[in-house]
Design an enzyme around this catalytic site. Structure first.
Site, PDB file in Angstrom:
ATOM      1  N   LYS A  12       0.850  -1.209   0.000  1.00  0.00           N
ATOM      2  CA  LYS A  12       0.000   0.000   0.000  1.00  0.00           C
ATOM      3  C   LYS A  12       0.879   1.251   0.000  1.00  0.00           C
ATOM      4  O   LYS A  12       2.060   1.201   0.342  1.00  0.00           O
ATOM      5  CB  LYS A  12      -0.920   0.034   1.225  1.00  0.00           C
ATOM      6  N   ASP A 137      -1.490  -1.692  10.943  1.00  0.00           N
ATOM      7  CA  ASP A 137      -1.760  -1.613   9.497  1.00  0.00           C
ATOM      8  C   ASP A 137      -2.377  -2.888   8.931  1.00  0.00           C
ATOM      9  O   ASP A 137      -2.691  -2.946   7.743  1.00  0.00           O
ATOM     10  CB  ASP A 137      -0.448  -1.370   8.723  1.00  0.00           C
TER      11      ASP A 137
HETATM   12  O1  C5P Z   1       1.039  -1.366  15.273  1.00  0.00           O
HETATM   13  P1  C5P Z   1       2.442  -1.561  14.824  1.00  0.00           P
HETATM   14  O2  C5P Z   1       3.084  -2.774  15.465  1.00  0.00           O
HETATM   15  O3  C5P Z   1       2.615  -1.570  13.353  1.00  0.00           O
HETATM   16  O4  C5P Z   1       3.242  -0.304  15.342  1.00  0.00           O
HETATM   17  C1  C5P Z   1       4.661  -0.273  15.364  1.00  0.00           C
HETATM   18  C2  C5P Z   1       5.092   0.881  16.222  1.00  0.00           C
HETATM   19  O5  C5P Z   1       4.739   2.109  15.601  1.00  0.00           O
HETATM   20  C3  C5P Z   1       4.430   0.942  17.582  1.00  0.00           C
HETATM   21  O6  C5P Z   1       5.155   0.211  18.521  1.00  0.00           O
HETATM   22  C4  C5P Z   1       4.451   2.421  17.889  1.00  0.00           C
HETATM   23  O7  C5P Z   1       5.752   2.783  18.308  1.00  0.00           O
HETATM   24  C5  C5P Z   1       4.264   3.042  16.537  1.00  0.00           C
HETATM   25  N1  C5P Z   1       2.871   3.397  16.210  1.00  0.00           N
HETATM   26  C6  C5P Z   1       2.296   4.461  16.879  1.00  0.00           C
HETATM   27  N2  C5P Z   1       1.009   4.839  16.567  1.00  0.00           N
HETATM   28  C7  C5P Z   1       0.326   4.188  15.602  1.00  0.00           C
HETATM   29  C8  C5P Z   1       0.907   3.112  14.916  1.00  0.00           C
HETATM   30  C9  C5P Z   1       2.191   2.740  15.245  1.00  0.00           C
HETATM   31  O8  C5P Z   1       2.896   5.087  17.762  1.00  0.00           O
HETATM   32  N3  C5P Z   1      -0.909   4.599  15.300  1.00  0.00           N
END
Ligand code: C5P
Length: 292
Positions: A12, A137
């Site tokens: 994406k 995501d």
């Molecule tokens: O959800 P995901 O594991 O992809 O997120 C990876 C990192 O990105 C999280 O640990 C956080 O540090 C950051 N993140 C965030 N806010 C979001 C998505 C991700 O702070 N909405």
């Protein structure tokens, strides 16, 4: 029930990533418009042996629970109450730590693939809940079209195809280094205006995308996470300046980077831009075009 299944795992770009502030749980509240890109990794699933055995074409990726495909498989089997052997092969083509959601797509495709392989033991809601527990995501990739995502990115509202982008072509360039998502979010703290965006950009962009003026829509593309990334990596600024100089109606860093994408008005425009990109920056960058 077929014992094997092969699926394509897409990626994406974010046409908009507007961060609305840090939440008490450490994540960031956001509104983002995500658009699928028809560039794929391949996943093959086979019911055989014992336990979960993952192999991957990219030797730098873990094949244990450090890999989202492995985690998605374990979560699926637990939720479905299955104790069976699964072999999975992941053929990687999408660059890593690129802001293209390749790993998230792999996890979602794994959930969809296993649900198909085992004759749909889990409902769509159950799959969404597992997907959002694995990563912000991932729920986006349980469906196939553009979408508005809110919350921390896991609340998905599908959107119809955008008339403004009909016939246009994505040009994607990866600079050869990745950017870690946690690094991007942590460093956003130094850019208060980007950290605390106002909601409403998404609604405005969707309205523009539903009309037919691509440059007017492109002017509303925005990514809060560019603030730390473009400061640390000025090469990414040069990429965007180049694409603007080539008449691209839009250019932006995708997600937490490091991929830059531009829109070309058609395939000939995309090919001309890529040829001049290579003669300007050299041929060492991963550069590709994909029809919208
Ligand atoms: O959800 P995901 O594991 O992809 O997120 C990876 C990192 O990105 C999280 O640990 C956080 O540090 C950051 N993140 C965030 N806010 C979001 C998505 C991700 O702070 N909405």
């Amino acid at each position: 029930m077929p014992p094997t299944l092969a699926l394509k795992s897409p990626c994406k770009v974010n046409l908009l990533l507007n961060i609305l502030g840090r939440r008490p749980d450490g994540f960031h509240e956001l509104e983002t418009i995500m658009h699928p890109v028809a560039l794929y990794d391949d996943l093959e699933f086979e019911r055989t042996g014992e336990g979960v055995k993952l192999t991957c074409s990219d030797r730098t990726l873990p094949v244990d629970s450090g890999n989202l495909v492995h985690r998605a498989t374990t979560a699926f089997l637990t939720a479905a109450g299955l104790s069976v052997g699964i072999r999975i092969h992941l053929e990687k083509r999408i660059p890593l730590a690129a802001g293209l959601g390749g790993g998230s797509g792999n996890a979602a495709t794994t959930l969809l693939g296993l649900n198909e392989l085992f004759d749909h033991p889990l409902s769509a809601d159950r799959l969404s809940a597992i997907a959002s527990s694995l990563g912000s995501d991932i729920p986006f990739f349980l469906q196939t079209g553009p979408a508005l995502a809110t919350g921390r990115g896991e609340i998905i509202s599908p959107l119809p195809e955008f008339p403004a982008m009909r016939g246009s072509v994505f040009v994607l360039v990866h600079p050869g280094f990745g950017i870690s998502t946690p690094w991007s979010y942590q460093n956003l703290a130094r850019f208060p205006a980007a950290l605390n965006g106002q909601p409403g950009r998404a609604a405005k962009l969707v309205t523009r995308l539903q009309a037919t003026d691509l440059p007017a829509a492109g002017a509303e593309f925005y990514n809060s996470l560019e603030a730390p990334a473009l400061e640390k990596f000025p090469l990414l600024v040069l990429f965007q300046e180049f694409f603007r100089g080539e008449g691209a109606p839009a250019t932006l860093m995708s997600g937490s980077g490091s991929t830059t994408f531009a829109l070309a008005t058609d395939q000939a425009h995309a090919e001309g831009m890529m040829e001049r990109f290579r003669s300007h920056f050299g041929g060492q960058y991963w550069l590709t075009s994909v029809p919208v």
